[in-house]
Design an enzyme around this catalytic site. Structure first.
Site, PDB file in Angstrom:
ATOM      1  N   CYS A  47      23.243 -10.516  10.588  1.00  0.00           N
ATOM      2  CA  CYS A  47      24.049  -9.219  10.098  1.00  0.00           C
ATOM      3  C   CYS A  47      23.519  -8.359   8.956  1.00  0.00           C
ATOM      4  O   CYS A  47      22.701  -8.843   8.557  1.00  0.00           O
ATOM      5  CB  CYS A  47      25.655  -9.224  10.280  1.00  0.00           C
ATOM      6  SG  CYS A  47      26.322 -10.198  11.589  1.00  0.00           S
ATOM      7  N   ARG A 106      -7.243  -5.095  -9.816  1.00  0.00           N
ATOM      8  CA  ARG A 106      -5.698  -4.403  -9.591  1.00  0.00           C
ATOM      9  C   ARG A 106      -4.961  -5.752  -8.724  1.00  0.00           C
ATOM     10  O   ARG A 106      -5.094  -5.930  -7.490  1.00  0.00           O
ATOM     11  CB  ARG A 106      -5.581  -3.232  -8.828  1.00  0.00           C
ATOM     12  CG  ARG A 106      -6.514  -2.271  -9.360  1.00  0.00           C
ATOM     13  CD  ARG A 106      -6.337  -0.930  -8.384  1.00  0.00           C
ATOM     14  NE  ARG A 106      -6.690  -0.964  -7.173  1.00  0.00           N
ATOM     15  CZ  ARG A 106      -7.873  -0.431  -6.661  1.00  0.00           C
ATOM     16  NH1 ARG A 106      -8.773  -0.274  -7.383  1.00  0.00           N
ATOM     17  NH2 ARG A 106      -8.031  -0.803  -5.351  1.00  0.00           N
TER      18      ARG A 106
HETATM   19  C1  LIG Z   1      -0.843  -1.945  -3.754  1.00  0.00           C
HETATM   20  C2  LIG Z   1      -2.127  -1.608  -4.292  1.00  0.00           C
HETATM   21  C3  LIG Z   1      -2.904  -2.809  -4.775  1.00  0.00           C
HETATM   22  C4  LIG Z   1      -2.285  -4.191  -5.085  1.00  0.00           C
HETATM   23  O1  LIG Z   1      -2.590  -4.729  -3.707  1.00  0.00           O
HETATM   24  P1  LIG Z   1      -2.442  -6.465  -3.571  1.00  0.00           P
HETATM   25  O2  LIG Z   1      -2.886  -6.662  -2.253  1.00  0.00           O
HETATM   26  O3  LIG Z   1      -0.825  -6.699  -3.611  1.00  0.00           O
HETATM   27  O4  LIG Z   1      -3.112  -7.001  -4.696  1.00  0.00           O
HETATM   28  C5  LIG Z   1      -3.989  -2.240  -5.542  1.00  0.00           C
HETATM   29  N1  LIG Z   1      -4.515  -1.146  -5.421  1.00  0.00           N
HETATM   30  C6  LIG Z   1      -3.962  -0.280  -4.858  1.00  0.00           C
HETATM   31  C7  LIG Z   1      -4.510   1.254  -4.633  1.00  0.00           C
HETATM   32  C8  LIG Z   1      -2.773  -0.515  -4.080  1.00  0.00           C
HETATM   33  O5  LIG Z   1      -2.106   0.783  -3.484  1.00  0.00           O
END
Ligand SMILES: *Cc1c(COP(=O)(O)O)cnc(C)c1O
Length: 401
Positions: free
Chosen positions: A321, A232
């Site tokens: 600001c 991910r």
């Molecule tokens: C936000 C998130 C990611 C991505 O994380 P990065 O550090 O930006 O790669 C992956 N898994 C979950 C569950 C997330 O909430």
């Protein structure tokens, strides 16, 4: 929309020629897609979920999602229903996982928009099952294990039990099980491995669940042995590595720019901005930059940050600001009204990254990027030419050749 708006007028042109609001973000789709390809090839057989929550980390969820899918991302991740609906409404058909909590009352909307939720209770599973059966569809869902983040998810035993229960419900198919690491960006990966071992134990107890995933950007880069079936990727896709350099050649995709709207002279002793925290020690030429903390320039940059102007660094003086900030132009006497001031990005041979802005404001690149607000126009660039514009009130897209 006017017949020929400023947004459509810039299509095909260079982003520096933008005539609209004089603070804007430039998103380099070539860089973004290069990052996706680099991560994709690094991840080998693992699928790549492009994380586009929080308006694509400030880059704009819809254009980022389209570009990422085109470059090889296999699916999308968001945190809540509305973010998924935004993508569906834009016509994006790819699989979209809601990584966060979905309230029970949103079960029908999950089905309506064909989103894949993370199910955290049998009660929610039952509501989804009923709605899916009614709609005559089979909904892919996922479960999440809390292996030490102590945030969203279920303890291993509860997670296995829930998955087994969901498996029996009509209209649902448990497509994935995942976890999230707490400290994969740190040099010591002992806790990551501890979490990973717990996760593998759950995975072994759910051999019928096809997609197992754990690694976000930090683990993808720092503990690649945890990649499993899918990664991910959030921040790495946008060009930043949570623990610094990667050797993968990923590069930041976003620049935040503004223009000097007024230049004037202060005499020694005059002060600048709220609270009069900066006082001219000598006659000083100052420039007004039309960007403030409501656009995403952290107020913590007051009297600390810099912007790039004519290829040089000039200091931010006085308090930032809501909508404006002031810079000292004494070192850049040739500066003129309408000059571009780079808040994040490259100018000449110098670069101010979201990480540098984050360090000065005691936060992380993620917060700086997601803090770029909705009223900042986004210009999407390919091959140095603007191909899409999105402002608070309009959007324009060039026909793809
Ligand atoms: C936000 C998130 C990611 C991505 O994380 P990065 O550090 O930006 O790669 C992956 N898994 C979950 C569950 C997330 O909430």
């Amino acid at each position: 929309m006017p017949e020929r708006s400023l947004s459509s007028a810039i299509l095909g042109g260079a982003p520096e020629d933008w005539q609209g609001r004089p603070v804007w973000a430039e998103i380099d789709l070539d860089a973004l897609q290069g990052n996706v390809r680099a991560l994709r090839s690094y991840a080998g057989d693992a699928r790549l979920m492009a994380i586009v929550k929080a308006n694509g980390y400030g880059h704009g969820a819809v254009p980022v999602a389209r570009a990422a899918l085109e470059a090889g991302a296999t699916e999308l991740g968001v945190i809540c229903l509305d973010e998924g609906v935004e993508l569906r409404t834009a016509g994006i058909a790819a699989s979209i996982l809601i990584l966060g909590h979905t309230p029970l009352a949103q079960a029908a909307d999950v089905i309506l928009h064909r989103l894949s939720p993370t199910v955290n209770s049998l009660q929610f599973g039952l509501a989804l099952s009923a709605a899916a059966v009614k709609a005559g569809m089979v909904l892919p869902v996922q479960v999440k294990v809390d292996t030490g983040m102590a945030r969203y998810g279920l303890r291993p035993d509860e997670c296995v039990a829930l998955a087994e229960s969901l498996r029996e419900l009509p209209g649902l198919v448990v497509e994935g099980v995942f976890t999230h690491f707490a400290s994969a960006d740190e040099p010591d990966q002992a806790f990551t491995h501890h979490q990973y071992a717990q996760f593998l134990d759950v995975v072994a107890r759910l051999p019928w669940v096809p997609v197992r995933h754990a690694a976000a950007s930090a683990a993808l880069l720092g503990a690649p042995e945890t990649m499993l079936d899918m990664v991910r990727a959030g921040i790495a896709m946008y060009g930043y590595a949570p623990a610094g350099g990667t050797g993968l050649g990923i590069r930041p995709a976003l620049a935040l720019k503004s223009r000097i709207a007024r230049i004037h002279a202060l005499t020694a002793g005059e002060t600048v901005s709220y609270g009069r925290t900066w006082r001219a020690q000598r006659p000083t030429r100052v420039g007004l930059v039309m960007a403030g903390y409501a656009d995403g320039v952290p107020r913590a940059l007051s009297n600390r940050g810099q912007v790039l102007l004519r290829g040089r660094r000039v200091p931010i003086i006085g308090r930032v600001c809501m909508d404006q900030l002031i810079v000292d132009l004494n070192e850049v006497p040739e500066a003129k009204v309408d000059d571009i001031a780079v808040i994040i990005g490259t100018q000449g041979s110098d670069f101010i990254g979201a990480e540098e802005v984050a360090r000065l404001s005691e936060t992380i690149s993620y917060e700086v990027l997601t803090g770029i607000s909705a009223r900042v126009p986004r210009l999407y660039v390919r091959g140095g030419r603007v191909v899409e514009v999105r402002t608070l009130v309009e959007s324009a897209t060039a026909a793809r050749s």
